[in-house]
Scaffold this motif. Sequence first.
Motif, mmCIF file in Angstrom:
data_model
loop_
_atom_site.group_PDB
_atom_site.id
_atom_site.type_symbol
_atom_site.label_atom_id
_atom_site.label_comp_id
_atom_site.label_asym_id
_atom_site.label_seq_id
_atom_site.Cartn_x
_atom_site.Cartn_y
_atom_site.Cartn_z
ATOM 1 N N GLN A 49 0.843 -1.190 0.000
ATOM 2 C CA GLN A 49 0.000 0.000 0.000
ATOM 3 C C GLN A 49 0.879 1.241 0.000
ATOM 4 O O GLN A 49 1.911 1.292 0.675
ATOM 5 N N GLN B 10 5.657 4.291 0.194
ATOM 6 C CA GLN B 10 5.120 2.959 0.460
ATOM 7 C C GLN B 10 5.002 2.741 1.957
ATOM 8 O O GLN B 10 5.951 2.944 2.707
ATOM 9 N N THR C 39 -2.381 -1.409 -3.150
ATOM 10 C CA THR C 39 -1.763 -1.264 -4.465
ATOM 11 C C THR C 39 -1.620 -2.609 -5.161
ATOM 12 O O THR C 39 -1.837 -2.723 -6.366
#
Length: 236
Positions: A9, A15, A54
């Motif tokens: 994510q 990140q 993600t």
Amino acid sequence: MLRLHAVNQFYGPKQILWDVDLELPHGHCTYVLGRNGVGKSTLVNCIMGHIPITSGSITWHLHGEAELNLLQHPVEQRAALGIGYVPQGRQVFSQLSVDENMRVALLAGRNKSRQIPAMVYELFPVLHNMRHQRAGDLSESGQQQLAIARALVLEPELLILDEPTGGSQPTVIEEIGHNIHRLQREFGLTLLVVEQQLPFTPEAGDRFCLLEAGRNVAQGPLDQLDESLIQTYLAV
């Protein structure tokens, strides 16, 4: 029951979570532990659908039912799937009564009877006596009980608590630990509890996952959380 695999994510270019794996077995209480800012609440928000991941996968599976890709279900559907959530800071509706707080929650869950389950008042009998009182007038302990009770009226299979002891007095922390123990042992709930520090008592939980800089650096049975891990990843 709930399985996260290789979850990544980002917030913008940064990140936050790095290939996080986590599995919550049915009927167990798992603690996600780590210092402030390591990604614990981000992980919970990914599970609840408040923020997107993600890459990676999050799957949900109840006994006798097909496995679901949780990412295909928006946040407003996850309570109906059997996932209860107690957010950090409790976030009760202060101007509503205790009873109204719980009846609002009934609208979101799987409870078709629209009745407050008996287990709620069995676990928190004081809330029955205060059911007509404004939530904002409750003590710290009362508001924490209400926040948990509001999630329980959904009759969840999994209950997620995000830092339930944050800022609490020692007596309240002890009470929360006792309630977590009862939820697992007496009512058979699966629990995911996010905390910065060690679990309340050894019997309040049986598994752990340690996060450091968005990575799960250790996990397993709670009795494997040894002094070396504590000093490296939890000591302040």
